[in-house]
Design a protein around this motif. Structure first.
Motif, PDB file in Angstrom:
ATOM      1  N   MET E  50       0.838  -1.206   0.000  1.00 56.84           N
ATOM      2  CA  MET E  50       0.000   0.000   0.000  1.00 56.84           C
ATOM      3  C   MET E  50       0.876   1.261   0.000  1.00 56.84           C
ATOM      4  O   MET E  50       0.541   2.252  -0.646  1.00 56.84           O
ATOM      5  N   LEU E  51       2.001   1.202   0.713  1.00 57.92           N
ATOM      6  CA  LEU E  51       2.956   2.329   0.675  1.00 57.92           C
ATOM      7  C   LEU E  51       3.470   2.524  -0.753  1.00 57.92           C
ATOM      8  O   LEU E  51       3.553   3.649  -1.252  1.00 57.92           O
ATOM      9  N   GLY E  52       3.784   1.417  -1.412  1.00 53.89           N
ATOM     10  CA  GLY E  52       4.262   1.483  -2.798  1.00 53.89           C
ATOM     11  C   GLY E  52       3.183   2.031  -3.733  1.00 53.89           C
ATOM     12  O   GLY E  52       3.479   2.802  -4.656  1.00 53.89           O
ATOM     13  N   VAL E  54       0.618   4.100  -2.934  1.00 53.71           N
ATOM     14  CA  VAL E  54       0.407   5.531  -2.712  1.00 53.71           C
ATOM     15  C   VAL E  54       1.588   6.343  -3.272  1.00 53.71           C
ATOM     16  O   VAL E  54       1.395   7.390  -3.894  1.00 53.71           O
ATOM     17  N   ALA E  55       2.802   5.835  -3.102  1.00 52.92           N
ATOM     18  CA  ALA E  55       3.973   6.507  -3.683  1.00 52.92           C
ATOM     19  C   ALA E  55       3.847   6.589  -5.206  1.00 52.92           C
ATOM     20  O   ALA E  55       4.135   7.626  -5.812  1.00 52.92           O
ATOM     21  N   SER E  56       3.393   5.496  -5.820  1.00 53.85           N
ATOM     22  CA  SER E  56       3.236   5.472  -7.280  1.00 53.85           C
ATOM     23  C   SER E  56       2.125   6.411  -7.735  1.00 53.85           C
ATOM     24  O   SER E  56       2.194   7.002  -8.821  1.00 53.85           O
TER      25      SER E  56
END
Lengths: 123, 123, 123, 123, 123, 123
Positions: E50-52, E54-56
Motif C-alpha cells: 500500500m505504501l508502494g 500511494v507513492a506510485s
C-alpha cells in the motif's frame, strides 16, 4: 538563503553516520549502490558527476546540487563546462530551476575561492 | 521558516548579475525569454503573473512563489483573486502544496503591510 | 500517440461514475471541491481554466491538459491567448513539457475543427 | 505500451511544424534555444545528449527519452555507456523510473536493429 | 487509454529479462533491492505494497500503479482499504492524480473480475 | 539545515489560522478533507500516517515530512517500522530523496529525545 559548504558537509556526515548506524540493510545497500554508480567505468567519473548534477538540477534538490557541484569541482570540471551543463538543465527544467542555478553558481564560486586559497575541498 | 522580501531581492539580484556576467549565451537568452513571456499581449500581464504564480505553486518552488506574489501585487491582484488562484493551485497540486500556500500568504501579508506604510514594493 | 476527444470523454465519464459510485465520502467531496474551484468568483471561469491548463502543463498530465483545453475552448479562449498561456508553461516548465505542448495544440486543433463544423464540444 | 521510432518521428515533425507556424515568437525562440543547447562547446554533443537523456529519465518523459536515445545513438554512445548513464538515472530517480528504463532500452534495441540493417536513424 | 493486465505483464517480463541480461551490475542490484524492500519485516508486505501504491499514485506512474494494485490484490487489500489509500493519494497529490485514480480503479476492477472467475492474478 | 519541532509548530499554527480566517470556502473545505482523510476507517490512522509520510518523502516536502513523522510517532510507529517505510520511499524515490531521509530521521530523533524526557509531542 544560502549555507556554507562546511555546514553542509558536517550535517551530511553526521546524519549519514546516524542513518548507517541503523539496522536497516536496504538503506545501507542503497547508499553503497549510490556511491558505486559514480565510479569510473565506460564513462569517466567526471562525466558521471555532471550527469548527477544535471539530474539534481532538474529535480531541484539544493543539497544534491551542492554535493554534485563539489564533486564536479574535484573532478576538474571547468567553468565553461559547468555553465553548459547548467544551461541544459535550465532548458530541460525551465525557469522553475532558476533558483537552483543560483545555488549551483554560489557553491561553485565558493569552491573557486577555496581553490585560490589552496584550501582542500572535502566532502 | 521565512525570509524577508528584502533578503530575497538582494540575493536574487546579486546572483542574477553573477550569472549574466558569464559568457554563456544560452542562459542569457533564456533569462530574456523568461522576462518577455510575461509582457502584455493577448493576455494582460496581471493574468500572466497569476499563471506564473499557480505554476510556481504546483511545482512547489518558494523563491518563484515569492517572486510571482510580489509581481501579482504590483499588477493589482486583489486578496480575493489571490485566494481563488491559490485554491486552484491547492486543488490541482494537493496538500503537498499547503506549506507553499503558507509561504504565499506570508509574502502577500508582508506586501500589504508595506502598501499600508506607502513603501515601494520593488524587485 | 494521440487519442480522440470522444474517446477521452467516454473513458473519463465511465470511470468517474464508477469512482463516485463507491462509498468513499472523501473522494466524492474532493471531486465536488474540484468542480467548484473553477466556478466564477473574483476571477472569471475563463481565467481559472487557463490557470488549470498551465498547472496541468507544468505538471505534465495529458488527460488534465485535454480536459482544460476543451474547457478553455468552451470559455472562449482565443488562439493567441492559448499560445501565450502555453508559452508561460513552456518557460516555467522547460523543454520537458514540449511533448505536452504538442498534445495541447493537437486537442485545440480538433476543437477548432469541430467548431468549424458547428459540432458541440462536450465533456 | 510501445510505439515505433517512425511513428514518433512523424508525430513530432508534424506537430513541431504546426507549433512553429504560429505567430508566438516566445515559443519559436525557446525551440531555437533548445536546439542550440546541445551544440558542441566546451562539452561535446555526445556528453550533452547523455545529460539530456538522464534529465529526461529522472523527469520521466517517454517522448523526451525516445528523442535523446536516438540522438545518443547518432552521437556514438556505446551500450556500456548507455547502461551506466541509465544506472545513474535509476539511482537518482528511483524505481519510479524503471518503466522509463524499459522504454529507453526498447528504443535502443530498435536503433541497434536498424544499424545492423544499415538503415539510417533519422529524427 | 487502458491496457490489459496481461499485456502489461508480458511487456514488463520481456523488458526486465532484457535489462537483467546486460552486464550492468548496478542496475541488477537495484532491481534486487527493490524486490527486497517489500518483503515482510516489521511491516507486513500488505502494508508495504500500500505504501508502494500511494507513492506510485502521487508520483503519477501508471505502470507502477498497475503493478502495485495487482500486488495489493494478491496481498488481500479490500475495496474499502483501496479507496482509503487512494483518497490519501488524492488529498496529498491533488486533482492532477485523478487520471491515475481512474487507472487504479480500472485495474482493480479487472482483478476483481478475474477473482470472480477464479483466474490466477499473476505478475 | 534543520529547524526545531517547536518552531515548525508555531509557524504552521500561525499561518493555518491566517489562511482559515480568509473568506475562501474552497481552501477551508480542502483543509477539512485533508484532516478527515487520516481518520480511522478500514485502515488504521497509524497505517494512514505512514502512507502520508511515504507520499511526503517521494514528493520531497520537508514540512510535510516533519508533520507526518510527528504524527507517526504519536500513533506509535516503531523505529524499525519507520526505517522500513523510509526504505520504500528511498527505493521508489531514489537518491534525490536522501536529504529528506536525513530530515525525517533528524525529526524522529528529536521526538525520541522528547519521549525520553516525558515531554508531550504536540502539533
Amino acid at each position: 538563503m544560502s549555507s556554507s559548504i562546511g555546514e553542509f558537509r558536517r550535517y551530511r556526515e553526521r546524519m549519514n553516520e546516524r542513518i548507517l548506524s541503523s539496522d536497516n540493510l536496504g538503506i545501507k545497500r542503497f547508499f553503497a549502490l549510490d556511491t558505486r554508480a559514480y565510479e569510473k567505468g565506460a564513462l569517466t567519473t567526471k562525466t558521471k558527476e555532471m550527469l548527477g548534477l544535471v539530474a539534481s538540477m532538474v529535480l531541484r534538490c539544493n543539497d544534491c546540487i551542492t554535493y554534485h557541484v563539489i564533486r564536479c569541482v574535484q573532478e576538474g570540471v571547468t567553468d565553461d563546462e559547468f555553465f553548459e551543463a547548467l544551461n541544459i538543465a535550465l532548458i530541460v527544467g525551465g525557469s522553475i530551476s532558476v533558483p537552483h542555478i543560483r545555488r549551483a553558481i554560489e557553491i561553485l564560486d565558493q569552491c573557486r575561492e577555496m581553490q585560490k586559497k589552496h584550501q582542500a575541498i572535502k566532502l
